[in-house]
Design a protein around this motif. Sequence first.
Motif, PDB file in Angstrom:
ATOM      1  N   ARG A   2       1.055  -0.971   0.591  1.00  0.00           N
ATOM      2  CA  ARG A   2      -0.325  -0.155  -0.406  1.00  0.00           C
ATOM      3  C   ARG A   2       1.041   1.264   0.106  1.00  0.00           C
ATOM      4  NH1 ARG A   2      -5.435   1.524   1.429  1.00  0.00           N
ATOM      5  NH2 ARG A   2      -5.582   3.276   2.115  1.00  0.00           N
ATOM      6  N   PRO A   3       0.537   1.839  -0.880  1.00  0.00           N
ATOM      7  CA  PRO A   3       1.522   3.412  -0.307  1.00  0.00           C
ATOM      8  C   PRO A   3       1.333   4.339   0.810  1.00  0.00           C
ATOM      9  CG  PRO A   3      -0.686   3.839  -2.914  1.00  0.00           C
ATOM     10  CD  PRO A   3      -0.929   2.127  -1.861  1.00  0.00           C
ATOM     11  N   PRO A   4       2.576   4.683   0.772  1.00  0.00           N
ATOM     12  CA  PRO A   4       1.991   6.020   1.933  1.00  0.00           C
ATOM     13  C   PRO A   4       1.323   6.840   2.441  1.00  0.00           C
ATOM     14  CG  PRO A   4       3.468   6.468   0.629  1.00  0.00           C
ATOM     15  CD  PRO A   4       3.584   5.103  -0.427  1.00  0.00           C
ATOM     16  N   PHE A   5       0.248   7.577   1.281  1.00  0.00           N
ATOM     17  CA  PHE A   5      -0.990   8.278   1.214  1.00  0.00           C
ATOM     18  C   PHE A   5      -2.300   7.913  -0.132  1.00  0.00           C
ATOM     19  CE2 PHE A   5      -3.142  12.169   0.067  1.00  0.00           C
ATOM     20  CZ  PHE A   5      -3.298  12.612   0.353  1.00  0.00           C
ATOM     21  N   VAL A   6      -3.276   7.627   0.368  1.00  0.00           N
ATOM     22  CA  VAL A   6      -4.523   7.346  -0.814  1.00  0.00           C
ATOM     23  C   VAL A   6      -5.405   7.976  -0.438  1.00  0.00           C
ATOM     24  CG1 VAL A   6      -5.805   5.874  -1.662  1.00  0.00           C
ATOM     25  CG2 VAL A   6      -3.641   4.593  -0.586  1.00  0.00           C
ATOM     26  N   PRO A   7      -5.047   8.919  -1.732  1.00  0.00           N
ATOM     27  CA  PRO A   7      -6.321  10.282  -1.398  1.00  0.00           C
ATOM     28  C   PRO A   7      -7.727   9.902  -1.073  1.00  0.00           C
ATOM     29  CG  PRO A   7      -5.626  10.193  -3.316  1.00  0.00           C
ATOM     30  CD  PRO A   7      -4.853   8.831  -2.656  1.00  0.00           C
ATOM     31  N   GLU A   8      -8.967  10.130  -0.705  1.00  0.00           N
ATOM     32  CA  GLU A   8     -10.019   9.763  -0.855  1.00  0.00           C
ATOM     33  C   GLU A   8     -11.229  10.561  -1.944  1.00  0.00           C
ATOM     34  OE1 GLU A   8     -11.869   9.742   3.635  1.00  0.00           O
ATOM     35  OE2 GLU A   8      -9.987   8.827   4.015  1.00  0.00           O
ATOM     36  N   ILE A   9     -11.639  10.158  -2.333  1.00  0.00           N
ATOM     37  CA  ILE A   9     -11.840  10.635  -3.040  1.00  0.00           C
ATOM     38  C   ILE A   9     -13.857   9.657  -3.858  1.00  0.00           C
ATOM     39  CG2 ILE A   9     -12.054  10.667  -6.197  1.00  0.00           C
ATOM     40  CD1 ILE A   9     -10.101  10.783  -6.176  1.00  0.00           C
ATOM     41  N   SER A  10     -14.203  10.651  -3.259  1.00  0.00           N
ATOM     42  CA  SER A  10     -16.149  10.721  -3.252  1.00  0.00           C
ATOM     43  C   SER A  10     -16.603  11.067  -4.485  1.00  0.00           C
ATOM     44  CB  SER A  10     -16.186  11.138  -1.775  1.00  0.00           C
ATOM     45  OG  SER A  10     -16.443  12.521  -2.109  1.00  0.00           O
ATOM     46  N   SER A  11     -16.237  12.078  -5.081  1.00  0.00           N
ATOM     47  CA  SER A  11     -17.235  12.333  -6.660  1.00  0.00           C
ATOM     48  C   SER A  11     -15.876  13.131  -7.502  1.00  0.00           C
ATOM     49  CB  SER A  11     -18.319  13.642  -5.159  1.00  0.00           C
ATOM     50  OG  SER A  11     -17.449  15.092  -5.100  1.00  0.00           O
ATOM     51  N   PRO A  12     -16.721  13.667  -8.325  1.00  0.00           N
ATOM     52  CA  PRO A  12     -15.893  13.875  -9.942  1.00  0.00           C
ATOM     53  C   PRO A  12     -15.360  15.363  -9.500  1.00  0.00           C
ATOM     54  CG  PRO A  12     -17.885  12.955 -10.623  1.00  0.00           C
ATOM     55  CD  PRO A  12     -18.184  12.830  -9.294  1.00  0.00           C
ATOM     56  N   GLU A  13     -16.167  16.176  -8.661  1.00  0.00           N
ATOM     57  CA  GLU A  13     -16.466  17.331  -7.713  1.00  0.00           C
ATOM     58  C   GLU A  13     -14.760  17.333  -7.061  1.00  0.00           C
ATOM     59  OE1 GLU A  13     -17.145  20.367  -8.618  1.00  0.00           O
ATOM     60  OE2 GLU A  13     -18.499  19.233 -10.119  1.00  0.00           O
ATOM     61  N   ASP A  14     -14.012  15.838  -6.780  1.00  0.00           N
ATOM     62  CA  ASP A  14     -12.965  15.988  -5.998  1.00  0.00           C
ATOM     63  C   ASP A  14     -12.117  16.351  -6.757  1.00  0.00           C
ATOM     64  OD1 ASP A  14     -14.262  16.621  -3.053  1.00  0.00           O
ATOM     65  OD2 ASP A  14     -14.113  13.642  -3.167  1.00  0.00           O
ATOM     66  N   THR A  15     -11.568  16.182  -7.663  1.00  0.00           N
ATOM     67  CA  THR A  15     -10.083  16.572  -9.106  1.00  0.00           C
ATOM     68  C   THR A  15     -11.220  17.337  -9.602  1.00  0.00           C
ATOM     69  OG1 THR A  15     -11.783  14.319 -10.493  1.00  0.00           O
ATOM     70  CG2 THR A  15      -9.689  13.839  -8.496  1.00  0.00           C
ATOM     71  N   HIS A  16     -12.043  18.377  -9.547  1.00  0.00           N
ATOM     72  CA  HIS A  16     -12.358  19.311 -11.211  1.00  0.00           C
ATOM     73  C   HIS A  16     -11.268  20.892  -9.886  1.00  0.00           C
ATOM     74  CE1 HIS A  16     -14.698  21.285 -13.364  1.00  0.00           C
ATOM     75  NE2 HIS A  16     -14.378  22.091 -12.197  1.00  0.00           N
ATOM     76  N   TYR A  17      -9.807  20.620 -11.324  1.00  0.00           N
ATOM     77  CA  TYR A  17      -9.226  21.856 -10.955  1.00  0.00           C
ATOM     78  C   TYR A  17      -9.351  22.765 -11.754  1.00  0.00           C
ATOM     79  CZ  TYR A  17      -6.537  17.591  -8.893  1.00  0.00           C
ATOM     80  OH  TYR A  17      -6.465  16.961  -8.049  1.00  0.00           O
ATOM     81  N   PHE A  18     -10.117  22.967 -13.194  1.00  0.00           N
ATOM     82  CA  PHE A  18     -10.321  23.882 -14.011  1.00  0.00           C
ATOM     83  C   PHE A  18     -11.883  24.561 -14.425  1.00  0.00           C
ATOM     84  CE2 PHE A  18      -6.470  22.153 -15.084  1.00  0.00           C
ATOM     85  CZ  PHE A  18      -5.850  22.851 -14.953  1.00  0.00           C
ATOM     86  N   GLU A  19     -12.134  25.404 -13.951  1.00  0.00           N
ATOM     87  CA  GLU A  19     -13.575  26.375 -14.858  1.00  0.00           C
ATOM     88  C   GLU A  19     -13.534  25.451 -15.990  1.00  0.00           C
ATOM     89  OE1 GLU A  19     -13.731  30.376 -15.194  1.00  0.00           O
ATOM     90  OE2 GLU A  19     -12.474  30.151 -13.102  1.00  0.00           O
TER      91      GLU A  19
END
Length: 148
Positions: A2-19
């Motif tokens: 297992r990697p040292p950090f695993v992000p918790e992503i619950s929706s597409p908004e969690d990875t939304h970086y641009f308008e």
Amino acid sequence: MRPPFVPEISSPEDTHYFEESEPPEDWSESSPDAGISPEEVQNVLRDFRQYVQKVAIGLVSGPHNSSSLRMIDSELENSPDLSEGEKQMLKRFVRLYGRRQRKRPRDELLRDDKIKDVVMEVRKSSAFVGYSWRRMPPGGFMLPKMQS
């Protein structure tokens, strides 16, 4: 393992970086920045009134940035001479065919046309000098046992 950090992503908004209205763009020197000619505008908008074609030519005649896009949107919304369909079409047309205003580099060395190529080559060649990545051993990193 297992990697040292695993992000918790619950929706597409969690990875939304641009308008949505402004996708990230590559400002490489090889990209054409010619724009669209008035004849091409008239060809693309041949189904619309002559007035709408003239407005479209004026909107794509110069480069724009995000603040000027918002200003164009408000001017189109407040225009009594355009129907709702024409307003929406012109907004899409400006985003599709309009030229974006190029931002200058924040780095002062990269602003100078005489030395920017040399600076970039030096930075590329020395970007990862001295960097090494070691994979974690299968058992993890173990502290040596202390003798008492």
